[in-house]
Design a protein around this motif. Structure first.
Motif, mmCIF file in Angstrom:
data_model
loop_
_atom_site.group_PDB
_atom_site.id
_atom_site.type_symbol
_atom_site.label_atom_id
_atom_site.label_comp_id
_atom_site.label_asym_id
_atom_site.label_seq_id
_atom_site.Cartn_x
_atom_site.Cartn_y
_atom_site.Cartn_z
ATOM 1 N N ASN A 190 -8.692 0.757 8.376
ATOM 2 C CA ASN A 190 -10.089 0.501 8.763
ATOM 3 C C ASN A 190 -10.837 -0.189 7.638
ATOM 4 N N VAL A 191 -10.613 0.262 6.412
ATOM 5 C CA VAL A 191 -11.271 -0.351 5.260
ATOM 6 C C VAL A 191 -10.831 -1.810 5.119
ATOM 7 N N LYS A 195 4.417 15.799 5.887
ATOM 8 C CA LYS A 195 3.039 15.828 6.380
ATOM 9 C C LYS A 195 2.692 14.499 7.041
ATOM 10 N N LEU A 196 3.332 14.250 8.184
ATOM 11 C CA LEU A 196 3.149 13.002 8.910
ATOM 12 C C LEU A 196 1.717 12.846 9.420
ATOM 13 N N ASP A 197 1.091 13.940 9.831
ATOM 14 C CA ASP A 197 -0.294 13.868 10.323
ATOM 15 C C ASP A 197 -1.247 13.408 9.225
ATOM 16 N N LEU A 198 -1.043 13.894 8.017
ATOM 17 C CA LEU A 198 -1.870 13.460 6.885
ATOM 18 C C LEU A 198 -1.630 11.976 6.605
ATOM 19 N N PHE A 199 -0.379 11.550 6.674
ATOM 20 C CA PHE A 199 -0.057 10.136 6.473
ATOM 21 C C PHE A 199 -0.766 9.271 7.514
ATOM 22 N N LYS A 200 -0.718 9.687 8.786
ATOM 23 C CA LYS A 200 -1.377 8.919 9.856
ATOM 24 C C LYS A 200 -2.879 8.817 9.613
ATOM 25 N N THR A 201 -3.495 9.929 9.218
ATOM 26 C CA THR A 201 -4.937 9.942 8.961
ATOM 27 C C THR A 201 -5.300 8.995 7.827
ATOM 28 N N GLU A 202 -4.562 9.078 6.730
ATOM 29 C CA GLU A 202 -4.831 8.230 5.565
ATOM 30 C C GLU A 202 -4.554 6.757 5.886
ATOM 31 N N LEU A 203 -3.487 6.496 6.626
ATOM 32 C CA LEU A 203 -3.150 5.129 7.004
ATOM 33 C C LEU A 203 -4.272 4.513 7.833
ATOM 34 N N LEU A 246 0.861 -1.180 0.000
ATOM 35 C CA LEU A 246 0.000 0.000 0.000
ATOM 36 C C LEU A 246 0.895 1.226 0.000
ATOM 37 N N ILE A 247 0.671 2.105 -0.962
ATOM 38 C CA ILE A 247 1.452 3.333 -1.056
ATOM 39 C C ILE A 247 0.512 4.500 -0.806
ATOM 40 N N ILE A 248 0.826 5.279 0.207
ATOM 41 C CA ILE A 248 0.042 6.466 0.524
ATOM 42 C C ILE A 248 0.852 7.656 0.049
ATOM 43 N N LYS A 249 0.395 8.249 -1.025
ATOM 44 C CA LYS A 249 1.149 9.325 -1.650
ATOM 45 C C LYS A 249 0.882 10.634 -0.912
ATOM 46 N N THR A 250 1.788 10.935 0.014
ATOM 47 C CA THR A 250 1.726 12.185 0.759
ATOM 48 C C THR A 250 3.103 12.821 0.755
ATOM 49 N N ASP A 251 3.135 14.083 1.075
ATOM 50 C CA ASP A 251 4.398 14.776 1.213
ATOM 51 C C ASP A 251 5.100 14.230 2.452
#
Length: 174
Positions: A167-168, A154-162, A146-151
């Protein structure tokens, strides 16, 4: 200089062999053990990375972080384990027992949080026994499941997306 080139070629050969023979083993096991691989030259915020484990409800004693540095002085870092190119033999094998133990540990989730294309980091991620590997955008898409393409910053955005994706996939405790 010749030995350095031979070492790099050997690691690339091992990496390609691992990726070629890799089979995806998706399971429904909830995440309890977490491994994080990072580049110590890119980040030094240990607490922000530990926050990922808190976000996923992983206990601190079930979290293991290893860091790579191009620096020869690995004692200056506060990671669980820190390694550099000297921890690999000329034929591409890992000679650091702590690093080999990390590779052999079957984490429920492995996070590769590095942006720089470093051969040793890619090898460590690919060689890990973790059934689910997640990372930020990388050139070689075969390494992570799984690749979460974030800057990178932006660790907080990565945590949210992860957390959203886990969950899914029904990988988090309710």
């Amino acid at each position: 200089m010749i030995l350095k080139g031979l070492k790099e070629k050997s690691i690339k050969k091992r990496l390609n062999s691992i990726l070629k023979n890799r089979e995806a083993h998706f399971n429904t096991v909830k995440i309890e053990h977490l491994g994080i691989i990072l580049n110590a030259d890119e980040t030094s915020d240990l607490e922000a990375l530990k926050a990922i484990a808190q976000t996923l409800d992983v206990r601190p004693n079930k979290l293991k972080i290893v860091a790579f540095t191009s620096s020869k002085d690995v004692l200056a870092y506060s990671w669980d384990a820190c390694f550099n190119t000297k921890d690999f033999t000329w034929n591409g094998k890992v000679k650091n027992a702590e690093l080999q133990a990390f590779i052999d540990t079957e984490f429920d989730l492995l996070i590769s949080y590095y942006a720089t294309d470093v051969l040793e980091l890619k090898y460590l991620t690919a060689a890990s026994k973790a059934p689910l590997k997640v990372g930020i955008f990388q050139l070689d898409k075969r390494i992570n499941d799984l690749i979460i393409k974030t800057d990178f910053n932006k660790l907080d955005l990565f945590k949210t997306e992860l957390k959203k994706y886990l969950n899914v996939l029904n990988k988090l405790h309710a």
